[in-house]
Enzyme design. Structure first.
Site: not given
Ligand code: UFG
Length: 327
Positions: A52, A141, A170
């Site tokens: 982009i 982010y 999520n």
């Molecule tokens: N987590 C773990 N172990 C892992 C992966 C994740 O414990 O192997 C935990 C993270 O610490 C978090 C939860 O699981 O507490 C969810 O983590 P994700 O990485 O799946 O998602 P995030 O909440 O960090 O982020 C996601 C998207 C973003 C969005 C966000 C909004 O990746 O794009 O949700 O809530 F902005």
């Protein structure tokens, strides 16, 4: 309508493209394939492999395909990485998005649906979060996406660009054809199911001392198909107004609860170990989605963990190597 989907070879973009094609739209997928997969590009979509940030190719594509609306999903999406490498997120998620807006103005395209995020809110002061709540991101982010939202309001005022920014909570689940496949994978649901099927040995849980009922983070999980459907409603609303909507279910599930549900669905033991908190993680994020339900008539169909996990589990059974063995 002729629609450009940036990031259309990615997880959400490919499933959104399925829904757009099913609704009779003509889609051009625009993706640099850094995170996306060639095999995820819909067979009925035209494909442009480019970044982009490449304004020349982008403007030409908008003009040549007589694009009437852009769905802008192309972005990096790992919260942890954005804390470790903020420049990557500022450059790709913010600076490149603004150059996309300039290309749209240049080509006379006036409608955009933008993938924003719950990460714009930061650590919530009250739950569930509504669109009026304060935005105060705690990771780059979230900052990069909030900066694009602010730019959208300016382009709206100064150039008549109409937009809907959808703040995803999520996202999980799969369609029959497409699912989440990142390398490296950082998201919880794929990490859990990759452990369930033995691809990963053990699931690392980031922290057990959060101020939540079981000490692990709580998130609002939404099915990717419900999310895709909201984009179609947003597209149809763009003639009348611009605005921002949360996309979640209002239901919070802790990391431990997601693991329990996955154990039930897969029958696998899913070994876990607790490690340190991941920087940039708020304790709880849940959405009020009342605004999009009320104003756009959004009705989520698959808003429970079992359907989210079950659809992705099925996709993994059918595609054990994801897109790696496809062309
Ligand atoms: N987590 C773990 N172990 C892992 C992966 C994740 O414990 O192997 C935990 C993270 O610490 C978090 C939860 O699981 O507490 C969810 O983590 P994700 O990485 O799946 O998602 P995030 O909440 O960090 O982020 C996601 C998207 C973003 C969005 C966000 C909004 O990746 O794009 O949700 O809530 F902005």
């Amino acid at each position: 309508m002729n629609i450009l989907v940036t990031g259309g070879a990615g997880y959400i973009g490919s499933i959104l493209t399925e829904e757009l094609v099913a609704n009779g739209h003509t889609v051009v997928v625009y993706d640099n394939l850094v995170m996306g997969h060639r095999a995820a590009v819909h067979s009925k979509a035209a494909f442009v492999e480019a970044d982009i940030a490449d304004t020349g190719v982008l403007t030409r594509t908008l003009k040549e395909h007589s694009i009437e609306a852009v769905m802008h999903l192309a972005a990096y999406t790992s919260v942890g990485e954005s804390v470790a490498n903020p420049e990557k997120y500022i450059q790709n998620n913010y600076v490149a998005s603004v150059s996309l807006l300039d290309a749209m103005v240049e080509a006379g395209v006036t409608r955009i649906v933008f993938s924003s995020t719950a990460a714009v809110y930061g650590e919530p002061k009250k739950l569930p979060l509504t669109e009026e709540d304060e935005t105060s991101p705690i990771n780059t982010y979230g900052e990069s996406k909030l900066a694009v939202e602010k730019a959208l309001w300016k382009y709206n005022e100064n150039h008549g660009l109409r937009f809907v920014a959808l703040r995803y909570f999520n996202v999980g689940g799969a369609s029959l054809h497409n699912g989440e496949w990142h390398d490296p994978e950082t998201h919880l649901i794929p990490d859990i199911l990759n452990t369930a099927r033995g691809k990963d040995e053990i699931l690392e849980i980031y922290g057990n001392d959060y101020p939540t009922p079981d000490g692990t983070c709580v998130r609002d999980y939404i099915h990717v198909k419900d999310l895709a459907n909201a984009h179609i409603l947003a597209l149809n609303a763009l003639d009348d107004f611009s605005g921002v909507y949360n996309l979640g279910t209002g239901i919070g599930n802790s990391v431990r609860e997601v693991i329990e549900a996955a154990r039930r669905i897969t029958g696998a033991p899913i070994p876990v170990k607790f490690i340190e908190r991941r920087p940039g993680d708020p304790a709880v994020l849940t959405a009020s989605a009342e605004k999009i339900k009320r104003e756009l008539g959004w009705k989520p169909q698959d808003d429970n963990l079992d359907k989210i996990l079950g659809s992705y589990w099925l996709w993994l059974q059918n595609n054990p190597n994801g897109y790696d063995d496809k062309v």
